[in-house]
Design an enzyme around this catalytic site. Structure first.
Site, mmCIF file in Angstrom:
data_model
loop_
_atom_site.group_PDB
_atom_site.id
_atom_site.type_symbol
_atom_site.label_atom_id
_atom_site.label_comp_id
_atom_site.label_asym_id
_atom_site.label_seq_id
_atom_site.Cartn_x
_atom_site.Cartn_y
_atom_site.Cartn_z
ATOM 1 N N LEU A 57 0.856 -1.177 0.000
ATOM 2 C CA LEU A 57 0.000 0.000 0.000
ATOM 3 C C LEU A 57 0.897 1.233 0.000
ATOM 4 O O LEU A 57 1.972 1.221 0.604
ATOM 5 C CB LEU A 57 -0.895 0.044 1.247
ATOM 6 C CG LEU A 57 -1.972 -1.030 1.413
ATOM 7 C CD1 LEU A 57 -2.701 -0.826 2.746
ATOM 8 C CD2 LEU A 57 -2.966 -1.014 0.261
ATOM 9 N N ASP A 58 0.442 2.293 -0.647
ATOM 10 C CA ASP A 58 1.155 3.559 -0.549
ATOM 11 C C ASP A 58 1.217 3.985 0.912
ATOM 12 O O ASP A 58 0.322 3.666 1.705
ATOM 13 C CB ASP A 58 0.435 4.646 -1.354
ATOM 14 C CG ASP A 58 0.531 4.433 -2.855
ATOM 15 O OD1 ASP A 58 1.393 3.648 -3.292
ATOM 16 O OD2 ASP A 58 -0.257 5.060 -3.590
ATOM 17 N N ALA A 59 2.240 4.751 1.253
ATOM 18 C CA ALA A 59 2.405 5.190 2.636
ATOM 19 C C ALA A 59 1.168 5.928 3.151
ATOM 20 O O ALA A 59 0.760 5.758 4.306
ATOM 21 C CB ALA A 59 3.637 6.087 2.755
ATOM 22 N N THR A 61 -1.938 5.602 2.186
ATOM 23 C CA THR A 61 -3.167 4.806 2.124
ATOM 24 C C THR A 61 -3.262 3.937 3.373
ATOM 25 O O THR A 61 -2.312 3.242 3.727
ATOM 26 C CB THR A 61 -3.182 3.916 0.871
ATOM 27 O OG1 THR A 61 -3.064 4.733 -0.289
ATOM 28 C CG2 THR A 61 -4.477 3.116 0.788
ATOM 29 N N ARG A 158 -6.299 5.905 -7.592
ATOM 30 C CA ARG A 158 -6.138 7.355 -7.630
ATOM 31 C C ARG A 158 -6.352 7.909 -9.036
ATOM 32 O O ARG A 158 -7.107 8.874 -9.228
ATOM 33 C CB ARG A 158 -4.756 7.723 -7.089
ATOM 34 C CG ARG A 158 -4.575 7.341 -5.634
ATOM 35 C CD ARG A 158 -3.138 7.354 -5.168
ATOM 36 N NE ARG A 158 -2.545 8.681 -5.255
ATOM 37 C CZ ARG A 158 -1.329 8.985 -4.848
ATOM 38 N NH1 ARG A 158 -0.558 8.034 -4.316
ATOM 39 N NH2 ARG A 158 -0.860 10.214 -4.962
#
Length: 219
Positions: A57-59, A61, A158
């Site tokens: 996961l993105d930081a 998110t 996104r």
């Protein structure tokens, strides 16, 4: 050791765990951040062969993040992710909202590198990227969307929201206004040979507060 893990465990077995990753916590350590999901692995297992991230996961998110404690479970789970056999649901607070109540975005994505950094873009030669979406709530200039990622491309949720004309609140890279990123991994559902994993995360406090301010009723 797991009882000392600082974040909620949404699913736990001898082979796999799903944690509720907070927004702002990177999965990997880096030059600007030594605290990460991987730095907490010793709290999950003292084995020398693991743990491992099943996906990422993105930081910024939050939500469901799966970690394998055994190599066989890692290989099997990653194969399910790669073949599209994992149901991955996200929630996003977006600006404005699509006119329809549900739909499908089918737009291939590729990575583009520029002097100011990299981003994802739609391109016919990109990797297949498909997102099924539906509106859960509408409010004051914002909507709450449920996104089912049928593929797992970088920044897919996104950029697909931006393509709908409703960028995610906080996603300044793809047209959203400045705020914490209002995107969370809501749930995971997958069937392995030895277990079925289902996990669901609660929205972070800042996302709940925004929904209340915008008049968005959480399901």
């Amino acid at each position: 050791m797991i009882d000392r893990f600082p974040y909620p465990l949404l699913y736990e077995s001898p082979r796999l765990v799903v944690i509720d990753k907070p927004a702002g916590l990177p999965v990997h350590p880096g030059p600007k951040a030594t605290h990460s999901v991987e730095s907490l692995f010793p709290l999950l297992s003292r084995r020398k062969d693991g743990p491992w991230l099943v996906h990422r996961l993105d930081a910024d998110t939050s939500g469901c993040l799966m970690i394998a404690l055994r190599k066989q479970a890692l290989v099997e789970a990653q194969a399910l992710f790669a073949s599209g056999k994992v149901r991955k649901t996200y929630w996003a607070v977006v600006e404005n909202g699509p006119q329809d109540s549900e739909g499908l975005v089918d737009a291939p994505l590729r990575k583009k590198t520029a002097p100011e950094g990299w981003h994802m873009e739609t391109h016919p030669d990109g990797q297949t990227a498909r997102t099924r979406w539906r509106v859960l709530a509408r409010g004051k200039g914002h909507s709450l969307l449920e996104l089912e990622l049928l593929t797992g491309r970088t920044h897919q949720a996104r950029i697909h929201c931006a393509l709908l004309g409703c960028p995610i609140l906080g996603d300044t890279r793809y047209g959203g206004r400045k705020a914490p990123l209002h995107l969370m991994s809501r749930s995971l559902d997958l069937a392995l040979s030895e277990e079925r994993v289902t996990a669901q995360a609660a929205p972070p406090d800042f996302m709940r507060e925004s929904c209340q301010a915008f008049g968005l009723e959480l399901p």
